[in-house]
Write a protein that holds these residues in place. Structure first.
Motif, PDB file in Angstrom:
ATOM      1  N   ALA A  23     107.114  42.823  42.764  1.00 24.80           N
ATOM      2  CA  ALA A  23     106.534  41.579  43.281  1.00 24.80           C
ATOM      3  C   ALA A  23     105.619  41.868  44.466  1.00 24.80           C
ATOM      4  O   ALA A  23     104.554  41.244  44.604  1.00 24.80           O
ATOM      5  CB  ALA A  23     107.643  40.609  43.676  1.00 24.80           C
ATOM      6  N   PHE A  24     106.004  42.814  45.322  1.00 22.80           N
ATOM      7  CA  PHE A  24     105.169  43.194  46.466  1.00 22.80           C
ATOM      8  C   PHE A  24     103.844  43.791  45.992  1.00 22.80           C
ATOM      9  O   PHE A  24     102.780  43.463  46.514  1.00 22.80           O
ATOM     10  CB  PHE A  24     105.914  44.174  47.372  1.00 22.80           C
ATOM     11  N   VAL A  25     103.902  44.666  44.993  1.00 20.78           N
ATOM     12  CA  VAL A  25     102.684  45.310  44.499  1.00 20.78           C
ATOM     13  C   VAL A  25     101.760  44.269  43.854  1.00 20.78           C
ATOM     14  O   VAL A  25     100.570  44.207  44.165  1.00 20.78           O
ATOM     15  CB  VAL A  25     103.019  46.454  43.516  1.00 20.78           C
ATOM     16  N   LEU A  26     102.302  43.452  42.958  1.00 18.02           N
ATOM     17  CA  LEU A  26     101.474  42.443  42.296  1.00 18.02           C
ATOM     18  C   LEU A  26     101.047  41.336  43.263  1.00 18.02           C
ATOM     19  O   LEU A  26      99.863  41.004  43.345  1.00 18.02           O
ATOM     20  CB  LEU A  26     102.243  41.830  41.117  1.00 18.02           C
ATOM     21  N   GLY A  27     102.008  40.784  43.966  1.00 21.80           N
ATOM     22  CA  GLY A  27     101.704  39.706  44.906  1.00 21.80           C
ATOM     23  C   GLY A  27     100.842  40.156  46.065  1.00 21.80           C
ATOM     24  O   GLY A  27     100.014  39.389  46.573  1.00 21.80           O
ATOM     25  N   GLY A  28     101.022  41.412  46.476  1.00 21.38           N
ATOM     26  CA  GLY A  28     100.213  41.945  47.569  1.00 21.38           C
ATOM     27  C   GLY A  28      98.740  41.971  47.215  1.00 21.38           C
ATOM     28  O   GLY A  28      97.881  41.600  48.027  1.00 21.38           O
ATOM     29  N   LEU A  29      98.417  42.403  46.003  1.00 22.35           N
ATOM     30  CA  LEU A  29      97.017  42.438  45.590  1.00 22.35           C
ATOM     31  C   LEU A  29      96.438  41.026  45.521  1.00 22.35           C
ATOM     32  O   LEU A  29      95.319  40.778  45.978  1.00 22.35           O
ATOM     33  CB  LEU A  29      96.851  43.150  44.247  1.00 22.35           C
ATOM     34  N   ILE A  30      97.215  40.110  44.969  1.00 13.13           N
ATOM     35  CA  ILE A  30      96.756  38.716  44.907  1.00 13.13           C
ATOM     36  C   ILE A  30      96.538  38.180  46.319  1.00 13.13           C
ATOM     37  O   ILE A  30      95.530  37.534  46.606  1.00 13.13           O
ATOM     38  CB  ILE A  30      97.762  37.845  44.123  1.00 13.13           C
ATOM     39  N   ALA A  31      97.477  38.465  47.223  1.00 10.88           N
ATOM     40  CA  ALA A  31      97.357  37.998  48.610  1.00 10.88           C
ATOM     41  C   ALA A  31      96.126  38.593  49.288  1.00 10.88           C
ATOM     42  O   ALA A  31      95.425  37.897  50.035  1.00 10.88           O
ATOM     43  CB  ALA A  31      98.615  38.346  49.397  1.00 10.88           C
ATOM     44  N   ILE A  32      95.848  39.866  49.026  1.00 11.90           N
ATOM     45  CA  ILE A  32      94.683  40.513  49.641  1.00 11.90           C
ATOM     46  C   ILE A  32      93.390  39.853  49.172  1.00 11.90           C
ATOM     47  O   ILE A  32      92.503  39.536  49.975  1.00 11.90           O
ATOM     48  CB  ILE A  32      94.679  42.027  49.340  1.00 11.90           C
ATOM     49  N   ILE A  33      93.278  39.615  47.886  1.00 13.25           N
ATOM     50  CA  ILE A  33      92.054  39.007  47.359  1.00 13.25           C
ATOM     51  C   ILE A  33      91.916  37.555  47.813  1.00 13.25           C
ATOM     52  O   ILE A  33      90.896  37.155  48.382  1.00 13.25           O
ATOM     53  CB  ILE A  33      92.016  39.122  45.821  1.00 13.25           C
ATOM     54  N   VAL A  34      92.958  36.756  47.567  1.00 12.87           N
ATOM     55  CA  VAL A  34      92.907  35.344  47.951  1.00 12.87           C
ATOM     56  C   VAL A  34      92.795  35.207  49.468  1.00 12.87           C
ATOM     57  O   VAL A  34      92.015  34.397  49.980  1.00 12.87           O
ATOM     58  CB  VAL A  34      94.140  34.582  47.416  1.00 12.87           C
ATOM     59  N   GLY A  35      93.556  36.013  50.189  1.00 14.94           N
ATOM     60  CA  GLY A  35      93.531  35.942  51.645  1.00 14.94           C
ATOM     61  C   GLY A  35      92.168  36.250  52.228  1.00 14.94           C
ATOM     62  O   GLY A  35      91.742  35.620  53.203  1.00 14.94           O
ATOM     63  N   LEU A  37      89.315  35.777  50.663  1.00 15.67           N
ATOM     64  CA  LEU A  37      88.447  34.662  50.301  1.00 15.67           C
ATOM     65  C   LEU A  37      88.701  33.438  51.178  1.00 15.67           C
ATOM     66  O   LEU A  37      87.818  32.618  51.382  1.00 15.67           O
ATOM     67  CB  LEU A  37      88.627  34.309  48.823  1.00 15.67           C
ATOM     68  N   ARG A  38      89.938  33.339  51.693  1.00 18.80           N
ATOM     69  CA  ARG A  38      90.303  32.201  52.557  1.00 18.80           C
ATOM     70  C   ARG A  38      90.367  32.563  54.036  1.00 18.80           C
ATOM     71  O   ARG A  38      90.848  31.788  54.850  1.00 18.80           O
ATOM     72  CB  ARG A  38      91.643  31.627  52.108  1.00 18.80           C
ATOM     73  N   ALA A  39      89.953  33.771  54.371  1.00 13.06           N
ATOM     74  CA  ALA A  39      89.895  34.255  55.765  1.00 13.06           C
ATOM     75  C   ALA A  39      91.267  34.340  56.431  1.00 13.06           C
ATOM     76  O   ALA A  39      91.417  34.032  57.606  1.00 13.06           O
ATOM     77  CB  ALA A  39      88.940  33.399  56.600  1.00 13.06           C
ATOM     78  N   TRP A  40      92.285  34.765  55.677  1.00 11.40           N
ATOM     79  CA  TRP A  40      93.601  35.016  56.267  1.00 11.40           C
ATOM     80  C   TRP A  40      93.556  36.402  56.894  1.00 11.40           C
ATOM     81  O   TRP A  40      93.366  37.393  56.198  1.00 11.40           O
ATOM     82  CB  TRP A  40      94.697  34.975  55.214  1.00 11.40           C
ATOM     83  N   ARG A  41      93.755  36.499  58.178  1.00 12.16           N
ATOM     84  CA  ARG A  41      93.655  37.779  58.875  1.00 12.16           C
ATOM     85  C   ARG A  41      94.781  38.747  58.534  1.00 12.16           C
ATOM     86  O   ARG A  41      94.570  39.952  58.470  1.00 12.16           O
ATOM     87  CB  ARG A  41      93.630  37.543  60.387  1.00 12.16           C
ATOM     88  N   TRP A  42      95.968  38.232  58.305  1.00  9.45           N
ATOM     89  CA  TRP A  42      97.131  39.104  58.119  1.00  9.45           C
ATOM     90  C   TRP A  42      97.018  39.997  56.892  1.00  9.45           C
ATOM     91  O   TRP A  42      97.632  41.058  56.842  1.00  9.45           O
ATOM     92  CB  TRP A  42      98.424  38.284  58.063  1.00  9.45           C
ATOM     93  N   VAL A  43      96.223  39.599  55.890  1.00 12.24           N
ATOM     94  CA  VAL A  43      96.139  40.408  54.672  1.00 12.24           C
ATOM     95  C   VAL A  43      95.384  41.717  54.876  1.00 12.24           C
ATOM     96  O   VAL A  43      95.450  42.598  54.018  1.00 12.24           O
ATOM     97  CB  VAL A  43      95.526  39.626  53.485  1.00 12.24           C
ATOM     98  N   ASN A  44      94.696  41.855  55.988  1.00 19.02           N
ATOM     99  CA  ASN A  44      93.977  43.090  56.275  1.00 19.02           C
ATOM    100  C   ASN A  44      94.604  43.918  57.391  1.00 19.02           C
ATOM    101  O   ASN A  44      94.014  44.889  57.846  1.00 19.02           O
ATOM    102  CB  ASN A  44      92.511  42.793  56.599  1.00 19.02           C
TER     103      ASN A  44
END
Length: 138
Positions: A23-35, A37-44
């Protein structure tokens, strides 16, 4: 509690950990891309990106080398010591296993893991992690 029950309980814990990592591997990639696009700082944040890249790198390396995931091997060993059939059990256990374990030729998994790993590498280029240090407080 007898030994067989201890082994079965530990096998279930390993299975749950395995699902959490997937879930971390799959969800992490989704979070990085979506984050991004939405300017979430924590994903980087560097530690998050390094942990994510390391997790998929291990999976890709295992596939290319042709070794079984240590978590899978540990779970099977625990189930064998519990005198239980691998991949059978209670409701939650059954469905967690159906998510993780399915039949396909080995090359399909190697290709899939490699492509996913390349996608993770592409996010490092397209959405680079933040490498700066925290400003020292006076």
């Amino acid at each position: 509690m007898n030994d067989a029950l201890h082994y079965q309980l530990l096998a279930n814990v390993v299975l749950a950990l395995h699902v959490a990592i997937v879930a971390f591997v799959l969800g992490g990639l989704i979070a990085i891309i979506v984050g991004n696009l939405r300017a979430w700082r924590w994903v980087n944040v560097l530690w998050f990106r390094l942990a994510h890249a390391a997790a998929i790198a291990v999976v890709v390396a295992e596939a290319w080398i042709g070794i079984m995931c240590p978590l899978t091997a540990l779970e099977m060993w625990l189930r064998t010591n519990a005198r239980a059939a691998a991949y059978t059990g209670n409701f939650v256990e059954h469905w967690l296993q159906r998510i993780l374990y399915y039949e396909a030729p080995a090359w399909v998994f190697t290709l899939g893991y490699t492509l996913f790993g390349l996608l993770v590498a592409a996010t490092w280029w397209y959405f680079p992690p933040v490498f700066r240090r925290r400003a020292d407080k006076p």
